[in-house]
Structure formats: C-alpha cells, structure tokens
Design a protein around this motif. Structure first.
Motif, PDB file in Angstrom:
ATOM      1  N   LEU A 149      11.927  23.616 -23.690  1.00 55.91           N
ATOM      2  CA  LEU A 149      12.226  24.876 -23.019  1.00 55.91           C
ATOM      3  C   LEU A 149      11.325  25.206 -21.828  1.00 55.91           C
ATOM      4  O   LEU A 149      11.839  25.669 -20.804  1.00 55.91           O
ATOM      5  CB  LEU A 149      12.231  26.030 -24.027  1.00 55.91           C
ATOM      6  N   PRO A 150      10.006  24.995 -21.883  1.00 54.35           N
ATOM      7  CA  PRO A 150       9.202  25.279 -20.680  1.00 54.35           C
ATOM      8  C   PRO A 150       9.619  24.441 -19.471  1.00 54.35           C
ATOM      9  O   PRO A 150       9.603  24.922 -18.336  1.00 54.35           O
ATOM     10  CB  PRO A 150       7.773  24.950 -21.109  1.00 54.35           C
ATOM     11  N   GLY A 151      10.014  23.206 -19.712  1.00 57.76           N
ATOM     12  CA  GLY A 151      10.481  22.365 -18.611  1.00 57.76           C
ATOM     13  C   GLY A 151      11.770  22.892 -18.002  1.00 57.76           C
ATOM     14  O   GLY A 151      11.942  22.896 -16.785  1.00 57.76           O
ATOM     15  N   VAL A 152      12.680  23.350 -18.853  1.00 60.41           N
ATOM     16  CA  VAL A 152      13.936  23.918 -18.359  1.00 60.41           C
ATOM     17  C   VAL A 152      13.657  25.191 -17.578  1.00 60.41           C
ATOM     18  O   VAL A 152      14.189  25.395 -16.477  1.00 60.41           O
ATOM     19  CB  VAL A 152      14.918  24.189 -19.523  1.00 60.41           C
ATOM     20  N   LEU A 153      12.800  26.046 -18.109  1.00 58.35           N
ATOM     21  CA  LEU A 153      12.447  27.288 -17.426  1.00 58.35           C
ATOM     22  C   LEU A 153      11.785  27.010 -16.077  1.00 58.35           C
ATOM     23  O   LEU A 153      12.152  27.608 -15.061  1.00 58.35           O
ATOM     24  CB  LEU A 153      11.522  28.134 -18.311  1.00 58.35           C
ATOM     25  N   SER A 154      10.842  26.071 -16.048  1.00 54.37           N
ATOM     26  CA  SER A 154      10.194  25.747 -14.777  1.00 54.37           C
ATOM     27  C   SER A 154      11.175  25.095 -13.809  1.00 54.37           C
ATOM     28  O   SER A 154      11.070  25.283 -12.599  1.00 54.37           O
ATOM     29  CB  SER A 154       8.979  24.847 -15.000  1.00 54.37           C
ATOM     30  N   GLY A 155      12.152  24.375 -14.330  1.00 53.63           N
ATOM     31  CA  GLY A 155      13.180  23.801 -13.462  1.00 53.63           C
ATOM     32  C   GLY A 155      14.015  24.877 -12.786  1.00 53.63           C
ATOM     33  O   GLY A 155      14.308  24.806 -11.592  1.00 53.63           O
ATOM     34  N   PHE A 156      14.408  25.894 -13.563  1.00 52.73           N
ATOM     35  CA  PHE A 156      15.163  27.005 -12.971  1.00 52.73           C
ATOM     36  C   PHE A 156      14.319  27.759 -11.950  1.00 52.73           C
ATOM     37  O   PHE A 156      14.792  28.089 -10.862  1.00 52.73           O
ATOM     38  CB  PHE A 156      15.660  27.973 -14.056  1.00 52.73           C
ATOM     39  N   ILE A 157      13.059  28.011 -12.271  1.00 59.13           N
ATOM     40  CA  ILE A 157      12.180  28.726 -11.334  1.00 59.13           C
ATOM     41  C   ILE A 157      11.965  27.898 -10.068  1.00 59.13           C
ATOM     42  O   ILE A 157      12.049  28.416  -8.949  1.00 59.13           O
ATOM     43  CB  ILE A 157      10.834  29.072 -12.012  1.00 59.13           C
ATOM     44  N   GLY A 158      11.697  26.610 -10.240  1.00 58.89           N
ATOM     45  CA  GLY A 158      11.501  25.738  -9.080  1.00 58.89           C
ATOM     46  C   GLY A 158      12.740  25.667  -8.199  1.00 58.89           C
ATOM     47  O   GLY A 158      12.644  25.716  -6.972  1.00 58.89           O
ATOM     48  N   SER A 183      21.190  21.643  -9.993  1.00 62.93           N
ATOM     49  CA  SER A 183      20.085  22.046 -10.864  1.00 62.93           C
ATOM     50  C   SER A 183      20.590  22.683 -12.154  1.00 62.93           C
ATOM     51  O   SER A 183      20.105  22.360 -13.232  1.00 62.93           O
ATOM     52  CB  SER A 183      19.171  23.032 -10.139  1.00 62.93           C
ATOM     53  N   VAL A 184      21.556  23.575 -12.034  1.00 60.28           N
ATOM     54  CA  VAL A 184      22.090  24.229 -13.228  1.00 60.28           C
ATOM     55  C   VAL A 184      22.733  23.190 -14.148  1.00 60.28           C
ATOM     56  O   VAL A 184      22.490  23.173 -15.357  1.00 60.28           O
ATOM     57  CB  VAL A 184      23.089  25.348 -12.857  1.00 60.28           C
ATOM     58  N   GLY A 185      23.527  22.293 -13.582  1.00 62.26           N
ATOM     59  CA  GLY A 185      24.168  21.258 -14.397  1.00 62.26           C
ATOM     60  C   GLY A 185      23.161  20.350 -15.085  1.00 62.26           C
ATOM     61  O   GLY A 185      23.273  20.055 -16.273  1.00 62.26           O
ATOM     62  N   ALA A 186      22.146  19.901 -14.346  1.00 56.93           N
ATOM     63  CA  ALA A 186      21.143  19.001 -14.914  1.00 56.93           C
ATOM     64  C   ALA A 186      20.303  19.712 -15.973  1.00 56.93           C
ATOM     65  O   ALA A 186      20.019  19.152 -17.038  1.00 56.93           O
ATOM     66  CB  ALA A 186      20.252  18.451 -13.810  1.00 56.93           C
ATOM     67  N   LEU A 187      19.936  20.960 -15.687  1.00 52.05           N
ATOM     68  CA  LEU A 187      19.100  21.692 -16.643  1.00 52.05           C
ATOM     69  C   LEU A 187      19.882  22.087 -17.893  1.00 52.05           C
ATOM     70  O   LEU A 187      19.320  22.132 -18.987  1.00 52.05           O
ATOM     71  CB  LEU A 187      18.473  22.907 -15.970  1.00 52.05           C
ATOM     72  N   LEU A 188      21.169  22.345 -17.747  1.00 54.20           N
ATOM     73  CA  LEU A 188      21.981  22.626 -18.939  1.00 54.20           C
ATOM     74  C   LEU A 188      22.127  21.375 -19.797  1.00 54.20           C
ATOM     75  O   LEU A 188      22.216  21.468 -21.017  1.00 54.20           O
ATOM     76  CB  LEU A 188      23.335  23.195 -18.550  1.00 54.20           C
ATOM     77  N   ASN A 189      22.135  20.211 -19.174  1.00 55.26           N
ATOM     78  CA  ASN A 189      22.144  18.956 -19.921  1.00 55.26           C
ATOM     79  C   ASN A 189      20.878  18.851 -20.773  1.00 55.26           C
ATOM     80  O   ASN A 189      20.924  18.503 -21.956  1.00 55.26           O
ATOM     81  CB  ASN A 189      22.258  17.779 -18.955  1.00 55.26           C
ATOM     82  N   ILE A 190      19.743  19.183 -20.182  1.00 50.86           N
ATOM     83  CA  ILE A 190      18.478  19.137 -20.904  1.00 50.86           C
ATOM     84  C   ILE A 190      18.428  20.238 -21.969  1.00 50.86           C
ATOM     85  O   ILE A 190      17.886  20.037 -23.054  1.00 50.86           O
ATOM     86  CB  ILE A 190      17.299  19.236 -19.918  1.00 50.86           C
TER      87      ILE A 190
END
Length: 177
Positions: A159-168, A32-39
């Motif tokens: 950014l909201p998608g990345v934030l929700s990804g981390f929360i999820g 998740s961290v790797g994928a979200l950092l890509n985004i």
C-alpha cells in the motif's frame, strides 16, 4: 505458474488503453492509474486468501472459486463493452496512428535507441523484480506470525508504494516536481 504467464499480458494493458483511448495530456494519469490498480490487486491477493483461510481451514476451493468469479466478471464486461478503439480518436496523434502503417522492427529499433525508454524500462523491471523478490523473502521472516497477520503485513508492504505512486503521478502531472 499459469498465473505468472498472465503478467506478460496484463502489464502492458494500461499503456495500450491510454494510447488508444486518452489524449496525450491524459495518458500519464491513465497509465499510472491502470498500473497502480494492478498492484492494488496484488495487495488484495495478499489479504483476501488469508481472511478466507482464517474463516475455515478447508476453504481453498471456495477461495479459488471466489477469485475466479472476481476475475471473470471484469473480463466478461471487457469483452462485451470495450471496443478496440473509440469512435472518435482522442487526439490528432491518434488519428495519425490510425492512418499510418507501422513496421515492427522499425518501431523496436526506435524504442531501443531511446535512452528515456531504456532508463524507464530498467527502472520498472528493477522495481517489479525487487518487489517480487522482497515479497518472497519476507515470507521467511513473517512465517512465525498467524496467517492473517502475514496477509496484513503483505498488504502493508504494498500500500505505501501504491500511495506514493499516486502522489508521484499527481506531482508529475501538475509539473510540481
């Protein structure tokens, strides 16, 4: 066009790293961290060029040089410091993978008969396709704004998608959901 070819290589890297370097309990967070950092890098790509262009209209060569340097530093560090595998495997399943022989066609059949994988692949592909489509179409609606505002809108789109990804990911990891 050439940058889009890199997506085929970049998108699977978090999964590969998580598989080889992290235990089963840690792999969800690592992917998740790797994928979200890509985004998040994609979001940076919206904002950085617009800031540079507002500084100077003739700054395209400078933007490309800075982005090349920013991209090259992690690449060089990765080539120098990252090994293919850790010295000690992170889990028992990693040891088993090292000692067992895998067959490509057998693995592909296993993946494409796994409904959980297929659902995940369809959802992820849909997410990426919709994100790229919306980011392309949104350009038509925001073209009346200044270039700096366009970059900021693109950043706010991601950014909201990345934030929700981390929360999820956190909620799934803690088994709250």
């Amino acid at each position: 066009y050439i940058a889009s070819l890199a997506q085929n290589v970049v998108l699977f890297v978090p999964v590969l790293i998580a598989d080889r370097w992290f235990s089963v309990k840690e792999s969800l967070i690592a992917v998740s961290v790797g994928a979200l950092l890509n985004i998040l890098g994609w979001a940076f790509g919206f904002m950085f060029p617009t800031i540079m262009i507002t500084i100077s209209e003739d700054s395209l060569p400078l933007i490309l040089l800075i982005e090349a340097i920013i991209s090259s530093i992690p690449f060089i560090m990765g080539v120098i410091f990252i090994r293919e595998r850790p010295k000690r495997p992170p889990s028992l399943s990693a040891i088993t993978k090292l000692t067992s022989e895998t067959h490509f066609l057998k693995e592909m059949k296993s993946i494409f008969t796994n409904w959980k994988f297929l659902i995940g692949a369809i959802c992820f592909g849909n997410l990426i396709g919709q994100s790229y489509t919306i980011s392309s179409v949104i350009t038509l609606f925001i073209s009346k704004f200044s270039i700096l505002k366009q970059g900021f809108i693109g950043l706010l789109f991601i950014l909201p998608g990345v934030l929700s990804g981390f929360i999820g990911t956190y909620l799934i990891e803690k088994k709250i959901v």
